[in-house]
Design a protein around this motif. Structure first.
Motif, short mmCIF file in Angstrom:
data_model
loop_
_atom_site.label_atom_id
_atom_site.label_comp_id
_atom_site.label_asym_id
_atom_site.label_seq_id
_atom_site.Cartn_x
_atom_site.Cartn_y
_atom_site.Cartn_z
N UNK A 1 13.10 7.03 1.01
CA UNK A 1 13.09 6.98 -0.46
C UNK A 1 14.29 6.28 -1.07
N UNK A 2 15.24 5.89 -0.25
CA UNK A 2 16.41 5.21 -0.79
C UNK A 2 16.04 3.81 -1.24
N UNK A 3 16.69 3.39 -2.31
CA UNK A 3 16.37 2.07 -2.88
C UNK A 3 17.03 0.94 -2.08
N UNK A 4 18.22 1.20 -1.56
CA UNK A 4 18.97 0.14 -0.91
C UNK A 4 19.29 0.49 0.55
N UNK A 5 19.42 -0.53 1.37
CA UNK A 5 19.67 -0.34 2.80
C UNK A 5 21.02 0.34 3.04
N UNK A 6 22.04 0.02 2.27
CA UNK A 6 23.33 0.66 2.49
C UNK A 6 23.23 2.17 2.28
N UNK A 7 22.36 2.61 1.36
CA UNK A 7 22.17 4.04 1.13
C UNK A 7 21.50 4.70 2.35
N UNK A 8 20.55 3.99 2.92
CA UNK A 8 19.88 4.49 4.12
C UNK A 8 20.90 4.68 5.24
N UNK A 9 21.70 3.66 5.49
CA UNK A 9 22.68 3.72 6.58
C UNK A 9 23.74 4.78 6.33
N UNK A 10 24.23 4.88 5.10
CA UNK A 10 25.24 5.90 4.79
C UNK A 10 24.69 7.30 5.01
N UNK A 11 23.46 7.52 4.64
CA UNK A 11 22.84 8.83 4.84
C UNK A 11 22.60 9.10 6.33
N UNK A 12 22.11 8.09 7.04
CA UNK A 12 21.88 8.25 8.48
C UNK A 12 23.18 8.57 9.21
N UNK A 66 0.87 -1.18 0.00
CA UNK A 66 0.00 0.00 0.00
C UNK A 66 0.91 1.23 0.00
N UNK A 67 0.34 2.37 -0.24
CA UNK A 67 1.10 3.62 -0.32
C UNK A 67 1.96 3.80 0.93
N UNK A 68 3.20 4.22 0.72
CA UNK A 68 4.13 4.37 1.83
C UNK A 68 3.63 5.39 2.86
N UNK A 69 2.92 6.40 2.42
CA UNK A 69 2.40 7.39 3.37
C UNK A 69 1.40 6.77 4.34
N UNK A 70 0.61 5.83 3.89
CA UNK A 70 -0.33 5.13 4.78
C UNK A 70 0.44 4.26 5.79
N UNK A 71 1.49 3.62 5.31
CA UNK A 71 2.28 2.78 6.21
C UNK A 71 3.02 3.63 7.25
N UNK A 72 3.48 4.81 6.82
CA UNK A 72 4.13 5.72 7.76
C UNK A 72 3.13 6.21 8.80
N UNK A 73 1.91 6.51 8.38
CA UNK A 73 0.88 6.94 9.34
C UNK A 73 0.64 5.86 10.39
N UNK A 74 0.64 4.60 9.98
CA UNK A 74 0.46 3.52 10.96
C UNK A 74 1.65 3.44 11.91
#
Length: 182
Positions: free
Chosen positions: A73-84, A48-56
């Motif tokens: 919005x990152x496609x891969x987990x390594x991108x998420x971690x590098x940005x974090x 389902x739409x990511x905004x609905x999942x975020x609301x939950x």
């Protein structure tokens, strides 16, 4: 500070997900947990739409559980971690995964970069995690052996919407928004 990073589809978030988060916080594996819902998942259909999942996810937000919308919005987990890592320069990041993910971990994109982070592996089944992580030749895996999972499948929840595995607020949100109707 030790920050757990829990990336998933959360389609929908259920008691099993929150059990993981609460267990890691209560047992001091991490001090805070970032929940990050991904808009797309390489092996998941019918999200389902990511905004609905975020609301939950927001129903669980508190000082120790943070719903992160900056990095979803990152496609891969390594991108998420590098940005974090750029946002949490003085903190230690811990990727949270289940033992079932260890079986395919070598297939994850840029696995070498992921191995620069601590990885909390929750023993969810009979998988011999130690055997699988040997190949990576790192001490960054932390196996959470004493964790007792709640056996819940998001697919089963979507196919047979049951209050048993969902907190009341999530169940009502799903019903009120006509999500997962078959």
């Amino acid at each position: 500070m030790k920050i757990g990073v829990y990336v998933g589809s959360f389609n929908p978030i259920h008691k099993g997900h929150i059990h993981v988060v609460n267990y890691l916080l209560k047992n001091k594996y991490v001090d805070k947990v970032l929940l990050i819902a991904t808009p797309n998942y390489w092996d998941k259909q019918d999200l389902i739409d990511v905004d609905k999942r975020i609301e939950m996810l927001r129903y669980y937000e508190n000082k120790n559980i943070i719903v992160d919308t900056k990095h979803h919005d990152y496609k891969y987990t390594y991108q998420v971690l590098d940005s974090l890592k750029k946002d949490y320069t003085n903190d230690e990041l811990f990727l949270i995964i289940g033992s079932d993910n260890v079986l395919k971990f070598h297939l994850w994109d840029h696995v070498e970069e992921l191995l620069n982070y601590k990885i909390l592996v929750l023993q969810r089944d009979k998988t011999n995690v130690e055997e699988y992580i040997k190949r990576f030749n790192t001490n960054n895996f932390i196996i959470v052996k004493d964790f007792k999972p709640i056996n819940i499948s998001s697919t089963e929840i979507r196919n047979n919407l049951s209050k048993d595995y969902l907190d009341d607020k999530i169940y009502e949100y799903i019903k009120n928004n006509h999500l997962y109707e078959v």
